[in-house]
Scaffold this active site. Sequence first.
Site, PDB file in Angstrom:
ATOM      1  N   VAL A 124      -7.523  10.488   0.244  1.00  0.00           N
ATOM      2  CA  VAL A 124      -8.378  11.642   0.707  1.00  0.00           C
ATOM      3  C   VAL A 124      -8.668  12.407  -0.510  1.00  0.00           C
ATOM      4  O   VAL A 124      -9.921  13.057  -0.970  1.00  0.00           O
ATOM      5  CB  VAL A 124      -7.514  12.455   1.655  1.00  0.00           C
ATOM      6  CG1 VAL A 124      -8.147  13.749   1.951  1.00  0.00           C
ATOM      7  CG2 VAL A 124      -7.462  11.738   2.992  1.00  0.00           C
ATOM      8  N   ASP A 133      17.770 -29.107 -17.127  1.00  0.00           N
ATOM      9  CA  ASP A 133      16.923 -27.682 -16.673  1.00  0.00           C
ATOM     10  C   ASP A 133      16.927 -26.913 -17.579  1.00  0.00           C
ATOM     11  O   ASP A 133      16.243 -25.831 -17.720  1.00  0.00           O
ATOM     12  CB  ASP A 133      17.668 -26.930 -15.496  1.00  0.00           C
ATOM     13  CG  ASP A 133      19.036 -26.374 -15.685  1.00  0.00           C
ATOM     14  OD1 ASP A 133      19.855 -27.088 -16.069  1.00  0.00           O
ATOM     15  OD2 ASP A 133      19.044 -25.299 -15.528  1.00  0.00           O
ATOM     16  N   HIS A 156       0.677  -1.114  -0.014  1.00  0.00           N
ATOM     17  CA  HIS A 156       0.061  -0.032   0.001  1.00  0.00           C
ATOM     18  C   HIS A 156       0.668   1.254  -0.053  1.00  0.00           C
ATOM     19  O   HIS A 156       0.146   2.349  -0.255  1.00  0.00           O
ATOM     20  CB  HIS A 156      -0.884   0.029   1.112  1.00  0.00           C
ATOM     21  CG  HIS A 156      -1.841  -1.015   1.095  1.00  0.00           C
ATOM     22  ND1 HIS A 156      -3.229  -0.672   0.755  1.00  0.00           N
ATOM     23  CD2 HIS A 156      -2.057  -2.305   1.224  1.00  0.00           C
ATOM     24  CE1 HIS A 156      -3.942  -1.751   0.612  1.00  0.00           C
ATOM     25  NE2 HIS A 156      -3.453  -2.866   1.082  1.00  0.00           N
ATOM     26  N   ASP A 176       3.588   9.527  -1.194  1.00  0.00           N
ATOM     27  CA  ASP A 176       2.386   8.728  -0.643  1.00  0.00           C
ATOM     28  C   ASP A 176       1.861   7.619  -1.443  1.00  0.00           C
ATOM     29  O   ASP A 176       1.965   8.059  -2.915  1.00  0.00           O
ATOM     30  CB  ASP A 176       1.058   9.726  -0.629  1.00  0.00           C
ATOM     31  CG  ASP A 176      -0.006   9.604   0.366  1.00  0.00           C
ATOM     32  OD1 ASP A 176       0.089   8.371   0.944  1.00  0.00           O
ATOM     33  OD2 ASP A 176      -0.652  10.335   0.943  1.00  0.00           O
ATOM     34  N   ASP A 217      24.585 -28.212 -13.290  1.00  0.00           N
ATOM     35  CA  ASP A 217      24.089 -27.151 -12.701  1.00  0.00           C
ATOM     36  C   ASP A 217      22.665 -26.735 -13.080  1.00  0.00           C
ATOM     37  O   ASP A 217      21.989 -27.074 -14.154  1.00  0.00           O
ATOM     38  CB  ASP A 217      25.021 -26.122 -13.475  1.00  0.00           C
ATOM     39  CG  ASP A 217      26.351 -26.194 -13.051  1.00  0.00           C
ATOM     40  OD1 ASP A 217      26.900 -25.742 -12.085  1.00  0.00           O
ATOM     41  OD2 ASP A 217      27.019 -26.873 -13.913  1.00  0.00           O
ATOM     42  N   LYS A 266       3.433  13.309   4.884  1.00  0.00           N
ATOM     43  CA  LYS A 266       2.211  14.063   4.272  1.00  0.00           C
ATOM     44  C   LYS A 266       2.640  15.431   4.130  1.00  0.00           C
ATOM     45  O   LYS A 266       1.693  16.252   3.540  1.00  0.00           O
ATOM     46  CB  LYS A 266       1.034  13.853   5.147  1.00  0.00           C
ATOM     47  CG  LYS A 266       0.560  12.504   5.548  1.00  0.00           C
ATOM     48  CD  LYS A 266      -0.165  11.601   4.314  1.00  0.00           C
ATOM     49  CE  LYS A 266      -0.475  10.289   4.764  1.00  0.00           C
ATOM     50  NZ  LYS A 266      -1.038   9.735   3.533  1.00  0.00           N
TER      51      LYS A 266
HETATM   52  C1  GDG Z   1      -1.965   4.129   3.389  1.00  0.00           C
HETATM   53  C2  GDG Z   1      -0.894   4.600   2.395  1.00  0.00           C
HETATM   54  C3  GDG Z   1      -2.638   4.541   0.807  1.00  0.00           C
HETATM   55  C4  GDG Z   1      -8.680  10.291   7.828  1.00  0.00           C
HETATM   56  N1  GDG Z   1      -9.167  10.975   8.843  1.00  0.00           N
HETATM   57  C5  GDG Z   1     -10.272  10.591   9.259  1.00  0.00           C
HETATM   58  C6  GDG Z   1     -10.730   9.665   8.395  1.00  0.00           C
HETATM   59  N2  GDG Z   1      -9.536   9.319   7.326  1.00  0.00           N
HETATM   60  C7  GDG Z   1      -9.506   8.424   6.336  1.00  0.00           C
HETATM   61  C8  GDG Z   1      -9.572   8.949   5.153  1.00  0.00           C
HETATM   62  C9  GDG Z   1      -8.932   7.922   4.035  1.00  0.00           C
HETATM   63  C10 GDG Z   1      -7.873   7.260   5.079  1.00  0.00           C
HETATM   64  O1  GDG Z   1      -8.417   7.770   6.466  1.00  0.00           O
HETATM   65  C11 GDG Z   1      -6.560   7.759   4.885  1.00  0.00           C
HETATM   66  O2  GDG Z   1      -5.946   7.193   3.612  1.00  0.00           O
HETATM   67  P1  GDG Z   1      -4.721   7.842   2.884  1.00  0.00           P
HETATM   68  O3  GDG Z   1      -4.704   7.042   1.588  1.00  0.00           O
HETATM   69  O4  GDG Z   1      -5.041   9.086   2.715  1.00  0.00           O
HETATM   70  O5  GDG Z   1      -3.599   7.577   3.859  1.00  0.00           O
HETATM   71  P2  GDG Z   1      -2.910   6.300   4.650  1.00  0.00           P
HETATM   72  O6  GDG Z   1      -3.829   6.285   5.836  1.00  0.00           O
HETATM   73  O7  GDG Z   1      -1.551   6.805   5.155  1.00  0.00           O
HETATM   74  O8  GDG Z   1      -2.946   5.033   3.905  1.00  0.00           O
HETATM   75  C12 GDG Z   1      -1.750   5.615   1.446  1.00  0.00           C
HETATM   76  C13 GDG Z   1      -3.432   3.810   1.503  1.00  0.00           C
HETATM   77  O9  GDG Z   1      -2.782   3.314   2.584  1.00  0.00           O
HETATM   78  C14 GDG Z   1      -4.256   2.580   0.768  1.00  0.00           C
HETATM   79  O10 GDG Z   1      -3.814   1.880   0.089  1.00  0.00           O
HETATM   80  O11 GDG Z   1      -3.698   5.290  -0.104  1.00  0.00           O
HETATM   81  O12 GDG Z   1      -0.832   6.053   0.511  1.00  0.00           O
HETATM   82  O13 GDG Z   1       0.033   5.572   3.055  1.00  0.00           O
HETATM   83  O14 GDG Z   1      -9.788   7.065   3.956  1.00  0.00           O
HETATM   84  O15 GDG Z   1     -11.046   9.355   4.968  1.00  0.00           O
HETATM   85  N3  GDG Z   1     -11.782   8.918   8.673  1.00  0.00           N
HETATM   86  C15 GDG Z   1     -12.500   9.052   9.644  1.00  0.00           C
HETATM   87  N4  GDG Z   1     -12.281  10.404  10.375  1.00  0.00           N
HETATM   88  C16 GDG Z   1     -11.039  10.981  10.419  1.00  0.00           C
HETATM   89  O16 GDG Z   1     -10.889  11.931  11.074  1.00  0.00           O
HETATM   90  N5  GDG Z   1     -13.869   8.731   9.765  1.00  0.00           N
END
Ligand code: GDG
Length: 736
Positions: free
Chosen positions: A387, A689, A166, A382, A511, A288
Amino acid sequence: MTKTIIISNRLPVDLKIKAKKIEVRPSVGGLATGLSTVHRQGKSIWIGWPGLTIEEIGTVYKEKIKEALKPLNCVAVQLSDKDVSGYYFGFSNKSLWPLFHYFLEYTEYQPEQWTTYKEVNEKFAETVLNNCNDGDTIWIHDYQLLLLPKILRDRNPTLTIGFFLHIPFPAFEIFRTCPWRKELLQGMLGANLIGFHTYDYAQHFLNSAKRIVDIQLHFNEITYDNRTIKVDSFPMGIDYYHFYNTALDHLKGKYIKKSDLKQHLMEYRNNHPDRKMILSIDRMDYTKGIPNRIHAFGYFLEKYPQYIGKVRLVMLSVPSRANVPQYRKLKKETDELVGRINGKFATIDWTPIWYFYRSMPFENLIDLYTNAQVALITPLRDGMNLVAKEYIATRTKKDGVLILSEMAGAASEMQEAILVNPNNADQIAEALHTALEMPLKEQIVRMEVLQSRLSKYTVEKWASDFMKQLNDSSIPKVLNSPSELLDRTALEKMKLKFKTAPNRLFLLDYDGTLVHFKLNPENAIPDQKLYELLDGINKNNNTEVAIISGRSRRSLAKYFAHKKYTLITDHGIWIRKIDEEWKKIENPKTEWKDSIRPIIVCFVDKTPGSFLEEKEFSLAWHYRKAEAHLAEIRMRELRIVLSGLVTDSELSILNGNKVLEVKNSIVSKGRAITNLDLDADNFIFVAGDDYTDESMFEMLPPNAISIKVGNTETLAKYHVQNILALRNLLKNFESQ
Ligand code: GDG
């Protein structure tokens, strides 16, 4: 019936012990949603850490937790305080996370944490093996479990294993600094399919694997350990309609109950309709780009003072890994920066930055998204960034502008956003200016394209694409080949023939068939177990063991001259039968060597690490030790140069395993074995092989048993996966 097992560091549940009762609630994160279809289908389980350590759970709750997780098809991996501190807060978050995000200055290597990381990956494997059956499909997630694919592959080769990373996979120059780089890659290579968010990460991985591990690469398919491993990009999406529909409901005022936040946002909008809101949401993490963003916002207010009092940056920073020192430092730096900007620009009724250091309920998240005219997402690195995608999904009126860092994986799919370099404050300030002034028409055009793409590539589509490719990859590939994987029935038939035949011949390449290739062929020496195995077979009555090789007479004699085996060397020029002297069975010309040698020497000079092996009747250019990428280019060049010169049909160019060899065409293993007793009534067992062994397979009587070690195209009747499998097969014929 086989089942699917999903494995991630954390289980998709929130677990609490309240008033001596266990509360387990499914969590609603992106991964949990995306995999929910996979998890719901047929028999499936999810294995991971439940979030409480063995010490926190105590013996009293262990069984209760197990019972509580059962209805959700979840199984807990038991981890102690020490495990979590060494494996999760330690190696995962102090070594891998910064390294993979290009933060070398934050990357620490502590051998004890690496040891715990290995132990915990073993613990995960134990839990998986206790819950899986032969043939099950396994999907492993993320950087905390890089070693798990190999551990599972070694313990149960029948599993189909997928791995998805991820976070970014860094460039080779960064990855190579890790002391345990090889083990990490070998761990991942245990999978059948390895997925990344973007094409670039997949290329970085392939490049590192090529340079650090001895793999063969054909486009995005790796051949390693006689298996095929597919590497591909699968950009992860979001649960698009969940965000879209919730945003619609918000706009329709469906949510009567107004939170404090919603109240504030509404007041702000109603009292100051000309004021705009810029939003950023992320975990409080140094990847970030939070300080960069605040600096850039301050710089923007300086450069364009007309926006003072008119725009506000709303920053939601969710606490994360707060016990890792760098995260504490970041929090302090952020607090100070926000204070400085607010102190500098605030007016009586306006503060430039609203800063929340906490997490918020989903409803509030939607309020923030739907109220922001601009989203400013500026990570320094990232893997993807969900987001940015969520903001787009909530813009139901198709207005709004996304400013996105080009260092986020999402940028490669979101070209219609305003892309910025997060280190360039001036560019961010300009992007903010453009976004705030962008005509509505242009906002809609950009938004429509983004929404149409995101609504198709949802997180469910991501999961189903990955699973489909994973299931396809479970079928071993032996292209255009009639060869079968050797099964129990074939083995029983073989044993019967062995018992009843008047004479037995075991004709074995060396080999890549009996021993693994080494950087230097001199180091590929027989181990004690191999001698015992060959002697064990040789002890049978009327049985001949013959070793056949492209190696020189001198080289093979070093290992086997003292044994009562037949030896055939130099691709079939010399033979030494049991209790006889060496005999030359071919007498090819060698004058051609004088004109070919200088050309190969020139390639040796141009390709550090490669070398020329001068054999009596051939010239071999070895490039196993050279830098893989350069060596491949040079190998192609050399082959073209040689093909131009070797017009003489008496010479041929052999492309072996990391070696290019020029030899006389008439010499072949196939011709050489006609000197042995190949009577059709005998038990004849031949194994090899590479394609030099194909000439043997071609010469055999129809009822001979021919075995190819590995998965590539062959004329052999059967194939086995690797050297170990061949040795295990040969054990069936040891004298009792
Ligand atoms: C890793 C990788 C990759 C955030 N604040 C709140 C909240 N969130 C949710 C967002 C979003 C998720 O958290 C954050 O996802 P991201 O992708 O931005 O980042 P990472 O946590 O670093 O995730 C990243 C991801 O894995 C998936 O493969 O994209 O690059 O680093 O969904 O909405 N949700 C709630 N309250 C909050 O205050 N409910």
